[in-house]
Design an enzyme around this catalytic site. Structure first.
Site, PDB file in Angstrom:
ATOM      1  N   ARG A 260       0.868  -1.223   0.005  1.00 13.08           N
ATOM      2  CA  ARG A 260       0.140  -0.134  -0.133  1.00 13.08           C
ATOM      3  C   ARG A 260       0.939   1.221   0.029  1.00 13.08           C
ATOM      4  O   ARG A 260       0.563   2.106   0.586  1.00 13.08           O
ATOM      5  CB  ARG A 260      -0.982  -0.030   1.088  1.00 13.08           C
ATOM      6  CG  ARG A 260      -1.726  -1.121   1.305  1.00 13.08           C
ATOM      7  CD  ARG A 260      -2.984  -1.377   0.364  1.00 13.08           C
ATOM      8  NE  ARG A 260      -3.867  -2.549   0.913  1.00 13.08           N
ATOM      9  CZ  ARG A 260      -3.691  -3.682   0.407  1.00 13.08           C
ATOM     10  NH1 ARG A 260      -2.843  -3.913  -0.486  1.00 13.08           N
ATOM     11  NH2 ARG A 260      -4.499  -4.446   0.682  1.00 13.08           N
TER      12      ARG A 260
ATOM     13  N   SER B  48     -10.766   0.208   3.957  1.00 10.42           N
ATOM     14  CA  SER B  48     -10.111   0.009   5.130  1.00 10.42           C
ATOM     15  C   SER B  48      -9.401   1.232   5.553  1.00 10.42           C
ATOM     16  O   SER B  48      -8.616   1.964   4.565  1.00 10.42           O
ATOM     17  CB  SER B  48      -8.803  -1.015   4.976  1.00 10.42           C
ATOM     18  OG  SER B  48      -9.422  -2.251   4.268  1.00 10.42           O
TER      19      SER B  48
ATOM     20  N   GLU C 251      -4.525   4.133   6.114  1.00 10.19           N
ATOM     21  CA  GLU C 251      -4.271   4.040   4.791  1.00 10.19           C
ATOM     22  C   GLU C 251      -4.621   5.216   3.979  1.00 10.19           C
ATOM     23  O   GLU C 251      -4.283   5.439   2.907  1.00 10.19           O
ATOM     24  CB  GLU C 251      -4.753   2.544   4.285  1.00 10.19           C
ATOM     25  CG  GLU C 251      -4.877   2.301   2.958  1.00 10.19           C
ATOM     26  CD  GLU C 251      -5.442   1.043   2.299  1.00 10.19           C
ATOM     27  OE1 GLU C 251      -4.976   0.045   2.869  1.00 10.19           O
ATOM     28  OE2 GLU C 251      -6.168   1.214   1.695  1.00 10.19           O
TER      29      GLU C 251
END
Ligand code: FAD
Ligand code: NAP
Length: 339
Positions: free
Chosen positions: A165, A239, A335
């Site tokens: 990520r 998320s 994130e």
């Protein structure tokens, strides 16, 4: 003709559905539009924020500057051989629509990434990933405009410094480039990845024995639709936190106190802990706090029940982070891009 809007609410432009205003919003449909806007001296000194689908953003304040809304389209096969096709995609294409194009053509590589919201151009930003596959696995190269020099630069996978990520565009080159196109290497003879248990279980459920890319995509879509809140119905950004990576020693320490901890080995000998599990153990799953909360089926997803402000969501995220640290001694980090 470039569309320019003034003093506009960004509510329709972010999947959290946060109602903040931007001083201006300019829709970029061609690379030339971008060059015109960035070269416009009347806009010198005004801050510019690039936005695709707004599905990985939390706005905690108004945008005192201009939003550049990326809508550069186009899908073109520019090379092929016996094994692969090489496809150049406009960064403003909708990611899932590109995945569907690939799946319909029987090309393999990105089917596990079905139904991820957002634009193609934002994909490399955090090397989007799901169900054991990451964008970097099919990435060929990308083109991006340098926001200062207005030159177009090509980036190879190595240049992008893809990680979990992560990419160079979230770090050293943050806010320095506008990604204008992304090229992929897709396989004509796909090797399917059904390593995540949920996929093989779903394929079994729908009665598929020898799956095609289309079957895997269908399975992923089914799983996602059954588990994840649809941002059109309930505002969210997927998320909220990344899964934390910890050393084996730290993992052992957590496991000793919490034998059921959900964790997976990483390629470099560390362990990836499931952030959703950590958050759930702290009692957050399904908890409603004002107009925000942690989703009832997926603790890692923070939601907007209607009129939440970005600061309210962010405050909740800080409290969740604090409680996870207090219980497990593990730091979890967003994130989602916080503005
Ligand atoms: P935006 O939110 O518009 O932008 C994100 C960041 O990238 C911002 O900092 C923005 O300035 C920058 N940016 C955007 N476009 C460009 C560009 N062309 N050039 C330079 N900078 C740019 N992510 C996953 O990895 N895996 C998943 O499985 C996943 N599932 C999700 C499920 C749901 C329900 C939701 C809401 C989100 C999910 N996400 C997932 C997160 C998100 O969809 C991805 O990160 C997606 O790539 C974001 O694309 P976007 O166009 O909406 O980016
Ligand atoms: P899940 O299946 O409940 O699994 C929980 C976590 O365990 C996931 O985050 C996943 O890590 C990890 N995991 C599960 N099986 C694994 C395996 N075989 N090998 C390695 N790691 C494994 O997860 P979920 O929340 O429903 O999400 C399913 C997939 O979609 C995941 O890949 C997730 O990343 C992706 N997703 C991402 C977002 C986002 O916004 N980023 C939102 C929804 C779903 P990984 O996350 O590293 O895969």
């Amino acid at each position: 003709m470039i569309t320019r809007l003034e003093n506009i609410s960004l509510k329709p432009y972010n999947t959290f559905g946060i109602d903040v205003h931007a001083d201006g919003l300019i829709i970029i449909e061609h690379v030339d539009d971008l060059r015109t806007v960035l070269g416009d001296e009347s806009l010198n000194g005004i801050s510019k924020l690039i936005l695709g689908g707004g599905s990985n953003m939390l706005f905690t304040q108004a945008v005192h500057g201009i939003v550049l809304l990326n809508r550069i389209r186009g899908i073109e096969i520019f090379k092929e051989d016996d094994e692969n096709v090489f496809v150049k995609v406009g960064a403003g294409e909708v990611w899932h629509e590109f995945v569907m194009w690939s799946v319909e053509n029987g090309f393999g590589g990105i089917e596990n990434l079905s139904l991820i919201p957002g634009s193609v151009g934002a994909g490399p930003m955090q090397n989007i990933g799901a169900y054991g596959v990451e964008l970097k696995d099919s990435f060929y190269e990308l083109e991006a405009m340098n926001l200062s020099s207005l030159g177009i630069q090509k980036f190879s996978a190595a240049d992008c410094k893809f990680g979990y990520r992560e990419s160079v565009f979230k770090n050293e080159l943050k806010n320095q480039f506008f990604i204008t196109s992304v090229s992929f290497r897709l396989s004509k003879h796909p090797k399917l990845n059904v390593s995540y248990g949920a996929i093989s279980q779903e394929l079994e459920k729908i009665g598929v024995v020898n799956p095609s890319v289309k079957d895997v995509s269908r399975a992923v879509i089914n799983i996602r639709q059954s588990k994840l809140p649809d941002p059109k119905v309930l505002g969210n950004s997927g998320s909220f936190f990344k899964n934390p990576e910890v050393s084996m020693a730290q993992y052992d320490a957590v496991k000793q106190l919490h034998p059921n901890v959900v964790a997976y080995p990483t390629f470099n000998g560390n362990m990836k802990l499931a952030a959703g599990w950590l958050i759930e153990q702290c009692g957050w799953k399904g908890k409603v706090v004002g107009q925000t909360g942690s989703h009832k089926d997926q603790a890692l997803v923070l939601v907007n029940y209607g009129g939440a402000s970005g600061s309210e969501v962010y405050q909740l995220a800080l409290e969740i982070k604090k409680s996870v640290f207090e219980k497990f001694g593990v730091e979890i980090n967003p994130e989602v891009n916080i503005y």
